[in-house]
Design a protein around this motif. Sequence first.
Motif, PDB file in Angstrom:
ATOM      1  N   UNK A  47     -67.304  30.040 -71.368  1.00 36.95           N
ATOM      2  CA  UNK A  47     -66.496  29.063 -70.703  1.00 36.95           C
ATOM      3  C   UNK A  47     -67.486  28.007 -70.487  1.00 36.95           C
ATOM      4  N   UNK A  48     -66.944  26.594 -70.468  1.00 32.03           N
ATOM      5  CA  UNK A  48     -67.681  25.403 -70.152  1.00 32.03           C
ATOM      6  C   UNK A  48     -67.179  25.214 -68.623  1.00 32.03           C
ATOM      7  N   UNK A  49     -68.194  25.512 -67.697  1.00 35.08           N
ATOM      8  CA  UNK A  49     -67.708  25.320 -66.341  1.00 35.08           C
ATOM      9  C   UNK A  49     -68.149  24.170 -65.738  1.00 35.08           C
ATOM     10  N   UNK A  50     -68.876  23.152 -66.455  1.00 35.90           N
ATOM     11  CA  UNK A  50     -69.480  21.823 -65.914  1.00 35.90           C
ATOM     12  C   UNK A  50     -69.393  20.873 -67.419  1.00 35.90           C
ATOM     13  N   UNK A  51     -69.161  19.650 -67.250  1.00 34.25           N
ATOM     14  CA  UNK A  51     -69.526  18.665 -68.167  1.00 34.25           C
ATOM     15  C   UNK A  51     -69.929  17.320 -67.414  1.00 34.25           C
ATOM     16  N   UNK A  52     -71.153  16.605 -68.134  1.00 31.74           N
ATOM     17  CA  UNK A  52     -71.370  15.425 -67.878  1.00 31.74           C
ATOM     18  C   UNK A  52     -72.100  14.662 -68.909  1.00 31.74           C
ATOM     19  N   UNK A  60     -72.448  13.928 -74.474  1.00 32.55           N
ATOM     20  CA  UNK A  60     -71.751  14.715 -73.340  1.00 32.55           C
ATOM     21  C   UNK A  60     -72.266  16.271 -73.337  1.00 32.55           C
ATOM     22  N   UNK A  61     -72.721  16.657 -72.356  1.00 30.78           N
ATOM     23  CA  UNK A  61     -73.385  17.934 -71.958  1.00 30.78           C
ATOM     24  C   UNK A  61     -72.276  18.880 -71.115  1.00 30.78           C
TER      25      UNK A  61
END
Length: 112
Positions: A47-52, A60-61
């Motif tokens: 799961x991706x729990x944060x993006x920035x 995009x990280x």
Amino acid sequence: MIDNPKQVADLLARMEAALPLPATLTPRLAKLIREQKPGVTLPKQCEVTWVGNAGDEGGIMCKLSFPKAADGKDAVFVTSITHLEFDQDLPMAEDIAVYQQRRVKRLRRQGR
């Protein structure tokens, strides 16, 4: 400039609103994680729990969390979205794929 700032802002907003997002590691990223953190258990899907946004340097990280490693600590990784695969059934899957393809293509042109 590698990324279109408006495209990135729009995609980030949509991704943030949908967190957590299911994703799959590319084989290359999975191998790198296993080398850096041998005790970590890598599920097929994470799961991706944060993006920035890391700007032109990183794009995009995405923050990924995995089950506890052998040392008992949570394994947390941050990677470029280009090292992840997303289910085609996600509402924004096509937009993510377009972003990934454009970014990789532009990085290749610049020799990065």
